[in-house]
Design a protein around this motif. Structure first.
Motif, PDB file in Angstrom:
ATOM      1  N   VAL A 106       0.834  -1.206   0.000  1.00  0.00           N
ATOM      2  CA  VAL A 106       0.000   0.000   0.000  1.00  0.00           C
ATOM      3  C   VAL A 106       0.866   1.252   0.000  1.00  0.00           C
ATOM      4  O   VAL A 106       0.554   2.248  -0.669  1.00  0.00           O
ATOM      5  CB  VAL A 106      -0.938  -0.001   1.227  1.00  0.00           C
ATOM      6  CG1 VAL A 106      -1.759   1.282   1.284  1.00  0.00           C
ATOM      7  CG2 VAL A 106      -1.854  -1.218   1.187  1.00  0.00           C
ATOM      8  N   TYR A 107       1.969   1.217   0.729  1.00  0.00           N
ATOM      9  CA  TYR A 107       2.886   2.357   0.758  1.00  0.00           C
ATOM     10  C   TYR A 107       3.426   2.656  -0.632  1.00  0.00           C
ATOM     11  O   TYR A 107       3.466   3.819  -1.058  1.00  0.00           O
ATOM     12  CB  TYR A 107       4.038   2.073   1.715  1.00  0.00           C
ATOM     13  CG  TYR A 107       5.156   3.090   1.630  1.00  0.00           C
ATOM     14  CD1 TYR A 107       4.986   4.391   2.117  1.00  0.00           C
ATOM     15  CD2 TYR A 107       6.383   2.751   1.059  1.00  0.00           C
ATOM     16  CE1 TYR A 107       6.011   5.332   2.025  1.00  0.00           C
ATOM     17  CE2 TYR A 107       7.411   3.678   0.975  1.00  0.00           C
ATOM     18  CZ  TYR A 107       7.217   4.968   1.458  1.00  0.00           C
ATOM     19  OH  TYR A 107       8.235   5.893   1.366  1.00  0.00           O
ATOM     20  N   ALA A 108       3.848   1.621  -1.352  1.00  0.00           N
ATOM     21  CA  ALA A 108       4.395   1.824  -2.703  1.00  0.00           C
ATOM     22  C   ALA A 108       3.346   2.405  -3.639  1.00  0.00           C
ATOM     23  O   ALA A 108       3.632   3.317  -4.432  1.00  0.00           O
ATOM     24  CB  ALA A 108       4.932   0.504  -3.253  1.00  0.00           C
ATOM     25  N   VAL A 109       2.123   1.890  -3.550  1.00  0.00           N
ATOM     26  CA  VAL A 109       1.038   2.393  -4.409  1.00  0.00           C
ATOM     27  C   VAL A 109       0.740   3.853  -4.080  1.00  0.00           C
ATOM     28  O   VAL A 109       0.577   4.697  -4.965  1.00  0.00           O
ATOM     29  CB  VAL A 109      -0.223   1.525  -4.235  1.00  0.00           C
ATOM     30  CG1 VAL A 109      -1.412   2.172  -4.942  1.00  0.00           C
ATOM     31  CG2 VAL A 109       0.017   0.128  -4.784  1.00  0.00           C
ATOM     32  N   THR A 110       0.660   4.179  -2.801  1.00  0.00           N
ATOM     33  CA  THR A 110       0.328   5.543  -2.369  1.00  0.00           C
ATOM     34  C   THR A 110       1.470   6.512  -2.634  1.00  0.00           C
ATOM     35  O   THR A 110       1.249   7.629  -3.127  1.00  0.00           O
ATOM     36  CB  THR A 110       0.002   5.549  -0.860  1.00  0.00           C
ATOM     37  OG1 THR A 110      -1.041   4.612  -0.605  1.00  0.00           O
ATOM     38  CG2 THR A 110      -0.426   6.937  -0.414  1.00  0.00           C
ATOM     39  N   ARG A 111       2.685   6.107  -2.336  1.00  0.00           N
ATOM     40  CA  ARG A 111       3.837   7.004  -2.413  1.00  0.00           C
ATOM     41  C   ARG A 111       4.281   7.266  -3.850  1.00  0.00           C
ATOM     42  O   ARG A 111       4.654   8.388  -4.208  1.00  0.00           O
ATOM     43  CB  ARG A 111       4.993   6.382  -1.621  1.00  0.00           C
ATOM     44  CG  ARG A 111       6.303   7.160  -1.656  1.00  0.00           C
ATOM     45  CD  ARG A 111       6.262   8.387  -0.774  1.00  0.00           C
ATOM     46  NE  ARG A 111       7.587   8.950  -0.614  1.00  0.00           N
ATOM     47  CZ  ARG A 111       8.225   9.694  -1.506  1.00  0.00           C
ATOM     48  NH1 ARG A 111       7.641   9.976  -2.660  1.00  0.00           N
ATOM     49  NH2 ARG A 111       9.429  10.171  -1.255  1.00  0.00           N
TER      50      ARG A 111
END
Length: 416
Positions: free
Chosen positions: A50-55
């Motif tokens: 989720v961090y990679a998708v959001t960031r």
């Protein structure tokens, strides 16, 4: 001292002699260090996609790569970690590895692109594999041989607890403060682990580890990567890991399809509770009665869990499956790890442990790929029923690779 001599020493213990203590200052320190390592792993893997998708505004599949590439790095490192630990020294690899993990943990704060994040994740996986192998080797060297299974079960609780605490804390921190505070928190956890590792004594380090040389030729090099004595039971644990991966990977999709989401939400609660309790019973039973009584009973229970899952029609059945899986897989894993370590001498504990986890990780990694094809053709319910049959058949595999050995039929400890 050889593994055979070690076993003879323990079985020769007079029945009037007191049982050796499992817990020591060093083992408690290594337990906490291993908990810290596992805490960062499970804390990050929960939020990394989720961090990679959001960031970085990437697709879900690309974001998933940010989570899975850690495991790829760790699996590759298993090939070299054990030999490195045995040659350089357990405590030295542990502390240097923790120091390097701490430096890599700081890089999460400055990774400003997806390629940079992937490099950090892969490197973290490599260092995690080496450091955790050193921690587990140190622990095994400090567990009395006559209580090997019981002590291994207790030490494995450091990972069991982290699977519950890590994801919970990481999600709470992210939801309340964001990702940077999470990275800072995990950096602090690494620093604490470094400090604790410095307090571990050098007791139990093989005297010749600094001068030990690899045997010449291809076989000598291969032996530092994969221990031949552990491969037989490693083959069994590869199958078990593949079966277990089917539950971890496809449980949510299956329960959503069947309308059993509430049961799925409690599955891992029941799993963790039963696993926690069983560790205080099954390890002691294994030491006293042998590997077979524990492994065969756990295989039967695990097969029952899969059969129940494949026929589930109510939420309580999913929760019951979680409890049975906690006993089944949660017992097989440390039981086979203790059996694997008992096959080698102390100065080969590192490569034995890395071989064991290489096979386990290989099963967990390959399982979803192969079983996904089966699920597409037959459906999830049929897949779980087929895997119940595979578990029953795995008892025959266990008997062939380990169950017929004399040490598997008798306990390591003498009942007092």
């Amino acid at each position: 001292m050889t593994a055979r001599a070690d076993a003879q020493d323990t079985t020769a213990t007079p029945s009037t002699a007191p049982r050796p203590r499992i817990w020591s200052r060093d083992l408690a320190l290594v337990w906490v260090v291993n908990f810290c390592l596992a805490l960062t792993f499970y804390g990050l893997v929960t939020v990394m996609a989720v961090y990679a998708v959001t960031r970085f505004a990437v697709s879900d599949s690309t974001g998933g790569l940010a989570a899975s590439i850690f495991v790829v790095g760790a699996t590759v490192a298993r090939l070299f970690a054990g030999g490195l630990v045995d040659r350089i020294g357990r405590r030295r690899v542990l502390w240097v590895g923790l120091l390097a993990c701490t430096a890599v943990a700081a890089l999460y704060l400055v990774a400003s692109s997806l390629p940079a994040l992937l490099v950090v994740r892969a490197l973290h996986g490599v260092l995690f594999a080496g450091t955790s192998t050193a921690a587990m080797t140190l622990a095994q060297a400090r567990i009395p041989a006559s209580r090997r299974s019981e002590g291994t079960g207790y030490f494995a609780l450091s990972i069991t607890l982290s699977t519950a605490v890590g994801p919970f804390l990481s999600l709470e921190i992210v939801e309340g403060s964001g990702y940077d505070p999470l990275f800072w928190a995990l950096l602090v956890v690494h620093v604490v682990a470094c400090g604790l590792a410095l307090l571990v004594s050098t007791k139990g380090e093989p005297a010749g580890h600094r001068t030990r040389r690899t045997r010449p030729g291809f076989r000598g090099v291969l032996r530092t990567m994969v221990h031949p004595a552990v491969l037989p039971i490693g083959l069994f644990i590869l199958v078990i890991g593949s079966v277990y991966s089917s539950i971890v990977t496809y449980l949510n999709s299956y329960t959503a399809q069947e309308g059993l989401e509430r049961g799925a939400s409690l599955f891992f609660v029941a799993y963790a509770l039963v696993m926690f309790v069983s560790r205080f019973v099954m390890g002691r039973l294994q030491d006293r009665r042998g590997d077979n009584v524990v492994v065969y009973s756990a295989v039967v229970v695990f097969a029952g869990a899969l059969a129940l899952l494949g026929t589930a029609s109510a939420d309580w059945m999913i929760v019951a499956t979680g409890a049975l899986t906690g006993f089944g897989f949660g017992t097989i894993n440390p039981a086979c790890q203790a059996a694997a370590v008992a096959r080698v001498s102390q100065d080969e504990f590192g490569v034995a442990i890395s071989t064991f986890f290489l096979m386990l990780d290989g099963g967990v990694g390959l399982g979803p790929v192969v079983l996904g094809l089966l699920a597409e053709r037959t459906g999830y319910a049929t897949m779980f029923l087929v895997l119940a049959a595979v578990m029953v058949a795995s008892a025959g595999l266990y008997a062939a690779v380990h169950g017929r050995r004399p040490e598997a039929r008798r306990g390591r400890a003498v009942v007092t």
